[in-house]
Design an enzyme around this catalytic site. Structure first.
Site, short mmCIF file in Angstrom:
data_model
loop_
_atom_site.label_atom_id
_atom_site.label_comp_id
_atom_site.label_asym_id
_atom_site.label_seq_id
_atom_site.Cartn_x
_atom_site.Cartn_y
_atom_site.Cartn_z
N CYS A 106 0.87 -1.19 0.00
CA CYS A 106 0.00 0.00 0.00
C CYS A 106 0.90 1.22 0.00
CB CYS A 106 -0.92 0.00 1.21
SG CYS A 106 -1.95 -1.49 1.37
N ALA A 107 1.62 1.43 -1.08
CA ALA A 107 2.74 2.38 -1.10
C ALA A 107 2.30 3.83 -1.06
CB ALA A 107 3.61 2.13 -2.32
N GLY A 140 4.70 6.87 -1.58
CA GLY A 140 6.02 6.26 -1.56
C GLY A 140 6.97 6.64 -0.45
N GLY A 141 6.48 7.23 0.65
CA GLY A 141 7.39 7.61 1.72
C GLY A 141 8.21 6.45 2.25
N ASP A 156 -0.16 0.08 -5.38
CA ASP A 156 -1.26 0.86 -4.82
C ASP A 156 -2.42 0.80 -5.81
OD1 ASP A 156 -1.36 2.84 -2.30
OD2 ASP A 156 -2.75 3.55 -3.84
N CYS A 174 -1.06 3.79 10.98
CA CYS A 174 -0.85 5.02 11.75
C CYS A 174 -2.07 5.24 12.64
CB CYS A 174 -0.57 6.22 10.85
SG CYS A 174 -1.80 6.47 9.54
#
Length: 440
Positions: A244-245, A248-249, A268, A369
């Site tokens: 689940c990029a 791209g962090g 993604d 998160c």
């Protein structure tokens, strides 16, 4: 800009955020791009006041309703100037004078509101907990169960402005060099306490003052997010998937750790985010990664590459409760259309599908998160019960240097305990062969 003009700009931006379905950071970024004539001090003052309005939205709204006023951006700004900044009604009236570039003059009702709020503080004993703590009703009981006696301290930490964390790109530079450069620019940079690649600035600064952002030498990334990427423990030469990029962090952090050796696939379902990911990879000088657009979590690409990767990261879509201090508007956005239960079900499907990619002996990292057990520990427990080929790699084995986690086996970071965003990550290892795959 004059103080009154700054207030009008804040009001304009606040109204734009109110009426746009996009997150506040996307709206503010677009707003700033179209106002390049503003200097950094003006932008900083406007954005700081906007974020204060977002962080205290529920309490400001409570005061307005209490005094029979409509809860709208203008009224919230008036209430904040009084309750948050301590300005007198006379001082506010001078700023709302209706002059060119200034907010329209106060109405009689607004003048009465300021008079009623004079001498009050933003918190009132009669406020319900959800208002006083700026916690949406759907999240207050799950978070109370999660934190127990520490609940109010964690909610208070989520109301504080976050620091600005940077991740150093080891392909281009070193942390020592970045620290020296930032201090040479007069910025009080310091190394992050937990991430070996992180640099922290205690307050946000104008991004134009950070030349490394343009060259790819540094990236903006919360320290907690950096630690999640490090738990993947990708080695040069390995095959890795960031399932689940997004933009791209974490993909960038993983690819950089691999020193441009091996192969990373950033997946993604959002084409625009993947395009941004590809741009950032090029800017960072990373050539060992590609992007892959998926139709959904059960895309046929997953079946075709069953058991083909050493490392798989699932940074699952989540409620975002851990990011509320950085994205204060997010707390008032309900998690998905089907609520928390629907979001948890989606996470379970994504994790089960991505797990098919992991080779025997390979590592699967599930991360959010979020601060909610339903999305974190309970999600992992449900996955392990349904997939006996996987076992937990305890944090003391996966990352022995991380000794302050709020969970004994998984990475669990909270704003009050670690001064990071709220993050969760579980490291799992496939100890048996991949399960048979049914037709999608």
């Amino acid at each position: 800009m004059t103080p009154a003009a700054r207030l009008q700009a804040t009001l304009d931006l606040s109204s734009a955020v109110e009426n746009d379905a996009r997150p506040a950071d996307a709206v503010t970024a677009a707003w700033v791009r179209t106002r390049r004539h503003l200097d950094d001090r003006d932008k900083g003052a406007i954005l700081e006041r906007l974020h204060a309005l977002l962080r205290h939205r529920a309490r400001l709204g409570w005061w307005l309703v209490r005094h029979g006023q409509e809860d709208d951006p203008r009224k919230r700004l008036l209430a904040w100037l009084t309750l948050g900044e301590g300005r007198t009604p006379v001082e506010v009236a001078r700023l709302f004078a209706g002059a060119k570039g200034a907010p329209a003059a106060l109405t009689d009702g607004e003048g009465a509101l300021l008079a009623a709020l004079k001498g009050c503080t933003i918190v009132h004993p009669a406020m319900p907990d959800a208002m006083r703590l700026e916690c949406p009703p759907w999240a207050i009981e799950p978070l109370r169960r999660r934190f127990g006696a520490a609940f109010e301290a964690e909610m208070a930490a989520l109301l504080t402005p976050p620091p600005l964390d940077l991740r150093v790109n080891p392909i281009q530079t070193t942390r020592e060099a970045v620290l020296a450069e930032l201090k040479g620019l007069g910025l009080p940079a310091e190394p992050t306490k937990l991430s070996p690649d992180g640099v922290r600035l205690p307050e946000r600064v104008a991004l134009a003052r950070l030349p490394g952002l343009k060259t790819g030498a540094i990236e903006i990334q919360d320290e907690g997010s950096q630690l999640v990427a490090s738990l993947v423990d990708a080695r040069p030469g390995e095959r890795v998937v960031d399932f689940c990029a997004g933009a791209g962090g974490k993909t960038l952090a993983i690819a950089a750790r691999m020193r441009n050796k091996g192969h990373v696939v950033a997946c993604d379902v959002n084409e625009a985010r993947l395009k941004r990911c590809a741009e950032r990879l090029r800017a960072a000088g990373l050539h060992n990664a590609e992007t892959r657009l998926l139709a959904g979590e059960t895309d046929r690409w997953v079946k075709r590459h069953k058991g083909g990767f050493d490392r798989v990261l699932v940074d699952a879509p989540c409620s975002g409760t851990g990011t509320w201090r950085r994205n204060p508007d997010a707390r008032w956005r309900a998690p998905e259309d089907e609520g928390l239960a629907g979001l948890v079900a989606l996470q379970g499907r994504i994790l089960a599908s991505a797990a098919r990619l992991v080779r025997p002996g390979g590592r699967l990292v599930y991360a959010t998160c979020s601060l909610l057990p339903e999305e974190n520990e309970q999600q992992v427990a449900a996955f392990l019960a349904a997939h006996p080929a996987f076992a937990v790699v305890p944090l003391r084995e996966a990352a022995p240097q991380l000794t302050t986690s709020a969970h004994p086996d998984h990475l669990s970071l909270t704003p009050a305990r670690h001064d990071t965003d709220g993050f969760f990550a579980a490291v799992l290892r496939r100890e048996g062969p991949p399960e048979p795959v049914a037709e999608d």
